[in-house]
Design a protein around this motif. Structure first.
Motif, PDB file in Angstrom:
ATOM      1  N   ASP A  21      -0.463  59.103 160.840  1.00 55.23           N
ATOM      2  CA  ASP A  21      -0.628  57.944 160.371  1.00 55.23           C
ATOM      3  C   ASP A  21      -2.013  57.390 161.327  1.00 55.23           C
ATOM      4  OD1 ASP A  21       1.268  56.994 159.033  1.00 55.23           O
ATOM      5  OD2 ASP A  21       2.616  56.707 160.577  1.00 55.23           O
ATOM      6  N   GLU A  22      -2.005  58.034 162.682  1.00 63.20           N
ATOM      7  CA  GLU A  22      -3.218  57.923 162.491  1.00 63.20           C
ATOM      8  C   GLU A  22      -4.484  58.853 162.756  1.00 63.20           C
ATOM      9  OE1 GLU A  22      -3.008  57.536 167.757  1.00 63.20           O
ATOM     10  OE2 GLU A  22      -1.411  58.677 167.255  1.00 63.20           O
ATOM     11  N   ASP A  23      -4.158  60.318 161.657  1.00 60.94           N
ATOM     12  CA  ASP A  23      -5.594  60.216 161.346  1.00 60.94           C
ATOM     13  C   ASP A  23      -5.569  59.897 160.513  1.00 60.94           C
ATOM     14  OD1 ASP A  23      -5.367  63.008 163.021  1.00 60.94           O
ATOM     15  OD2 ASP A  23      -3.965  63.734 161.747  1.00 60.94           O
ATOM     16  N   LEU A  24      -4.787  59.254 159.054  1.00 59.76           N
ATOM     17  CA  LEU A  24      -5.443  58.215 158.061  1.00 59.76           C
ATOM     18  C   LEU A  24      -6.197  57.651 158.577  1.00 59.76           C
ATOM     19  CD1 LEU A  24      -4.324  57.601 155.322  1.00 59.76           C
ATOM     20  CD2 LEU A  24      -2.689  56.245 156.475  1.00 59.76           C
ATOM     21  N   TRP A  25      -5.165  56.647 159.247  1.00 54.40           N
ATOM     22  CA  TRP A  25      -6.567  55.781 159.876  1.00 54.40           C
ATOM     23  C   TRP A  25      -7.645  56.083 160.873  1.00 54.40           C
ATOM     24  CZ3 TRP A  25      -4.578  50.599 159.397  1.00 54.40           C
ATOM     25  CH2 TRP A  25      -5.782  49.669 160.380  1.00 54.40           C
ATOM     26  N   GLN A  26      -7.670  57.087 161.498  1.00 56.12           N
ATOM     27  CA  GLN A  26      -9.064  57.259 161.353  1.00 56.12           C
ATOM     28  C   GLN A  26     -10.318  57.889 160.026  1.00 56.12           C
ATOM     29  OE1 GLN A  26     -10.986  56.833 164.066  1.00 56.12           O
ATOM     30  NE2 GLN A  26      -9.036  56.022 164.865  1.00 56.12           N
ATOM     31  N   THR A  27     -10.025  58.085 159.291  1.00 56.28           N
ATOM     32  CA  THR A  27     -10.302  59.327 158.180  1.00 56.28           C
ATOM     33  C   THR A  27     -10.595  58.202 157.046  1.00 56.28           C
ATOM     34  OG1 THR A  27      -8.549  60.903 157.735  1.00 56.28           O
ATOM     35  CG2 THR A  27      -9.899  60.508 155.584  1.00 56.28           C
ATOM     36  N   LEU A  28      -9.966  56.620 157.299  1.00 55.33           N
ATOM     37  CA  LEU A  28     -10.898  55.574 156.100  1.00 55.33           C
ATOM     38  C   LEU A  28     -11.033  54.959 157.262  1.00 55.33           C
ATOM     39  CD1 LEU A  28      -7.277  54.632 154.391  1.00 55.33           C
ATOM     40  CD2 LEU A  28      -8.894  56.272 153.357  1.00 55.33           C
ATOM     41  N   TRP A  29     -10.701  54.324 157.992  1.00 55.07           N
ATOM     42  CA  TRP A  29     -11.728  52.544 159.209  1.00 55.07           C
ATOM     43  C   TRP A  29     -12.204  54.337 160.438  1.00 55.07           C
ATOM     44  CZ3 TRP A  29      -6.998  52.024 157.148  1.00 55.07           C
ATOM     45  CH2 TRP A  29      -6.948  51.148 155.280  1.00 55.07           C
ATOM     46  N   PRO A  30     -12.896  54.861 160.869  1.00 56.54           N
ATOM     47  CA  PRO A  30     -12.905  55.589 161.962  1.00 56.54           C
ATOM     48  C   PRO A  30     -13.381  55.146 162.945  1.00 56.54           C
ATOM     49  CG  PRO A  30     -14.913  56.120 160.343  1.00 56.54           C
ATOM     50  CD  PRO A  30     -13.509  55.810 159.057  1.00 56.54           C
ATOM     51  N   ASN A  31     -14.326  53.913 162.926  1.00 58.88           N
ATOM     52  CA  ASN A  31     -14.612  52.705 163.498  1.00 58.88           C
ATOM     53  C   ASN A  31     -14.245  51.284 164.133  1.00 58.88           C
ATOM     54  OD1 ASN A  31     -16.952  54.963 164.084  1.00 58.88           O
ATOM     55  ND2 ASN A  31     -17.949  53.282 161.932  1.00 58.88           N
ATOM     56  N   THR A  32     -12.467  51.873 163.834  1.00 61.47           N
ATOM     57  CA  THR A  32     -11.931  50.248 163.676  1.00 61.47           C
ATOM     58  C   THR A  32     -10.242  50.795 163.866  1.00 61.47           C
ATOM     59  OG1 THR A  32     -12.440  49.454 161.626  1.00 61.47           O
ATOM     60  CG2 THR A  32     -11.329  48.987 162.579  1.00 61.47           C
ATOM     61  N   PRO A  33     -11.175  50.015 165.585  1.00 56.73           N
ATOM     62  CA  PRO A  33      -9.192  50.534 166.040  1.00 56.73           C
ATOM     63  C   PRO A  33      -8.188  49.523 165.318  1.00 56.73           C
ATOM     64  CG  PRO A  33     -10.250  48.815 167.332  1.00 56.73           C
ATOM     65  CD  PRO A  33     -11.144  49.365 166.241  1.00 56.73           C
ATOM     66  N   ILE A  34      -7.349  50.568 165.433  1.00 58.06           N
ATOM     67  CA  ILE A  34      -5.656  50.332 164.689  1.00 58.06           C
ATOM     68  C   ILE A  34      -5.159  48.541 165.288  1.00 58.06           C
ATOM     69  CG2 ILE A  34      -3.047  50.307 164.588  1.00 58.06           C
ATOM     70  CD1 ILE A  34      -3.600  53.678 164.351  1.00 58.06           C
ATOM     71  N   PRO A  35      -5.202  47.628 164.657  1.00 49.78           N
ATOM     72  CA  PRO A  35      -4.713  46.243 165.573  1.00 49.78           C
ATOM     73  C   PRO A  35      -3.331  46.947 166.336  1.00 49.78           C
ATOM     74  CG  PRO A  35      -5.030  46.005 163.528  1.00 49.78           C
ATOM     75  CD  PRO A  35      -5.398  47.689 163.920  1.00 49.78           C
ATOM     76  N   ASN A  36      -2.925  45.806 167.429  1.00 50.04           N
ATOM     77  CA  ASN A  36      -1.697  46.763 168.063  1.00 50.04           C
ATOM     78  C   ASN A  36      -0.605  46.446 167.877  1.00 50.04           C
ATOM     79  OD1 ASN A  36      -3.722  47.057 170.626  1.00 50.04           O
ATOM     80  ND2 ASN A  36      -3.832  44.528 171.101  1.00 50.04           N
ATOM     81  N   THR A  37      -0.802  45.271 166.455  1.00 44.61           N
ATOM     82  CA  THR A  37       0.985  45.006 166.193  1.00 44.61           C
ATOM     83  C   THR A  37       1.277  46.063 164.617  1.00 44.61           C
ATOM     84  OG1 THR A  37       0.694  42.378 165.833  1.00 44.61           O
ATOM     85  CG2 THR A  37       1.326  43.249 164.159  1.00 44.61           C
ATOM     86  N   LEU A  38       0.123  46.808 164.201  1.00 49.26           N
ATOM     87  CA  LEU A  38       0.268  47.451 163.907  1.00 49.26           C
ATOM     88  C   LEU A  38       0.562  49.131 164.639  1.00 49.26           C
ATOM     89  CD1 LEU A  38      -2.338  47.478 160.871  1.00 49.26           C
ATOM     90  CD2 LEU A  38      -0.128  46.075 161.029  1.00 49.26           C
ATOM     91  N   THR A  39       0.190  49.746 165.784  1.00 51.72           N
ATOM     92  CA  THR A  39       0.888  50.620 166.723  1.00 51.72           C
ATOM     93  C   THR A  39       1.811  50.057 166.329  1.00 51.72           C
ATOM     94  OG1 THR A  39       0.594  48.926 168.910  1.00 51.72           O
ATOM     95  CG2 THR A  39      -1.971  50.351 167.597  1.00 51.72           C
ATOM     96  N   GLU A  40       2.617  49.838 165.695  1.00 54.47           N
ATOM     97  CA  GLU A  40       4.535  49.684 166.205  1.00 54.47           C
ATOM     98  C   GLU A  40       4.997  50.218 164.836  1.00 54.47           C
ATOM     99  OE1 GLU A  40       6.451  45.570 167.781  1.00 54.47           O
ATOM    100  OE2 GLU A  40       4.975  45.244 165.940  1.00 54.47           O
ATOM    101  N   LEU A  41       4.066  50.821 163.675  1.00 56.17           N
ATOM    102  CA  LEU A  41       4.594  51.905 163.559  1.00 56.17           C
ATOM    103  C   LEU A  41       4.236  53.166 162.803  1.00 56.17           C
ATOM    104  CD1 LEU A  41       2.999  49.124 159.872  1.00 56.17           C
ATOM    105  CD2 LEU A  41       5.489  50.159 160.696  1.00 56.17           C
ATOM    106  N   LEU A  42       3.548  53.514 164.037  1.00 51.86           N
ATOM    107  CA  LEU A  42       2.728  55.223 164.834  1.00 51.86           C
ATOM    108  C   LEU A  42       4.083  56.089 164.639  1.00 51.86           C
ATOM    109  CD1 LEU A  42      -0.469  54.478 167.031  1.00 51.86           C
ATOM    110  CD2 LEU A  42       0.390  54.770 164.549  1.00 51.86           C
ATOM    111  N   ASN A  43       5.622  55.016 164.962  1.00 54.76           N
ATOM    112  CA  ASN A  43       6.901  56.284 164.417  1.00 54.76           C
ATOM    113  C   ASN A  43       7.097  55.755 163.705  1.00 54.76           C
ATOM    114  OD1 ASN A  43       6.404  58.022 167.377  1.00 54.76           O
ATOM    115  ND2 ASN A  43       6.759  55.557 168.206  1.00 54.76           N
ATOM    116  N   PRO A  44       6.921  56.512 162.177  1.00 55.42           N
ATOM    117  CA  PRO A  44       8.031  55.645 161.546  1.00 55.42           C
ATOM    118  C   PRO A  44       9.182  56.060 161.072  1.00 55.42           C
ATOM    119  CG  PRO A  44       6.417  57.648 160.800  1.00 55.42           C
ATOM    120  CD  PRO A  44       6.256  57.059 161.863  1.00 55.42           C
TER     121      PRO A  44
END
Length: 254
Positions: A21-44
């Motif tokens: 998930d984190e790699d996916l995010w960095q691939t699509l939006w490398p300069n945008t941090p994951i919003p705090n609310t969505l970090t709850e999804l990092l352990n799907p």
């Protein structure tokens, strides 16, 4: 038409192969941090895992309950924000569109009621996501890959705000609401005939912050009793707006 599990699988396999998930995010939006609310999804959760529907603890900035008219959104306007207090409460962005509203002081909606049995209203495409990949996949399916994400930041223990200004974010958006379950799940939907705003606010203690507001031009699918009680209007008669709380995010075309 709802976004299917097959469509999500194709998106994930085609776009990012086996990345996390984190790699996916960095691939699509490398300069945008994951919003705090969505970090709850990092352990799907595994897709077929039973959802724990016991409510999580609600903070006083989690789910806004404030409906208002669009003409009330102007600099200098003071808004008394209301937030959900009941432990079973789901965000207004979900249950305002339900035909029947439960007594949420005594019981909550189940995952099946909100995500499986609930039919999409006219002009709505919906999907419930339990992973960051599937949530992102739904947003991209509706808006394309050139998108950006926004979230609100209401201030703890503050319920009165003064509007300083607002930025029109456009008429095409996907909203994702964190459902109030122990299991992390988001109800995402694209509702047609809406306009999104980022509103600059000053809390009663002087803290400056920003929050998302959604204005619905077509309210014909909203719950009649709710609109009548809160704004004294019938569905389909006047455009109405509401804020998104800190447990919700908004995607728009960049």
């Amino acid at each position: 038409m709802e976004f299917s599990h097959l469509s999500i699988s194709i998106f994930v396999l085609f776009s990012v192969a086996v990345v996390g998930d984190e790699d996916l995010w960095q691939t699509l939006w490398p300069n945008t941090p994951i919003p705090n609310t969505l970090t709850e999804l990092l352990n799907p959760n595994i897709a077929d895992t039973e959802v724990n529907e016991l409510p999580m603890k609600i903070s006083n900035t989690q789910y806004s309950k404030t409906f208002f008219f669009k003409h009330d959104l102007y600099p200098g306007k003071t808004i008394n924000m209301q937030f959900s207090k009941s432990p079973f409460q789901q965000p207004f962005g979900v249950h305002a569109w339900l035909k029947q509203v439960k007594n949420v002081d005594k019981e909550g909606y189940t995952f099946e009621e909100l995500c499986i049995k609930k039919d999409a209203i006219k002009g709505e495409d919906k999907y419930c996501a339990k992973s960051l990949k599937t949530l992102v996949g739904f947003a991209i399916s509706k808006l394309g890959k050139n998108i950006e994400v926004f979230s609100s930041s209401f201030v703890d223990n503050q319920e009165q705000y003064t509007v300083q200004g607002m930025q029109n974010l456009g008429e095409k958006a996907v909203m994702c609401h964190r459902l109030n379950f122990q299991t992390v799940a988001f109800y995402c939907h694209e509702v047609h005939a809406t306009t999104a705003f980022m509103v600059s606010l000053v809390a009663d203690d002087g803290t400056k912050t920003k929050a998302l507001a959604i204005c619905h031009t077509d309210t014909s699918g909203m719950n009649h009793n709710m609109l009548s009680q809160i704004l004294q209007v019938d569905p389909g008669t006047k455009p109405v707006c509401h804020f998104l709380g800190n447990k919700e995010v908004l995607w728009i075309p960049n």
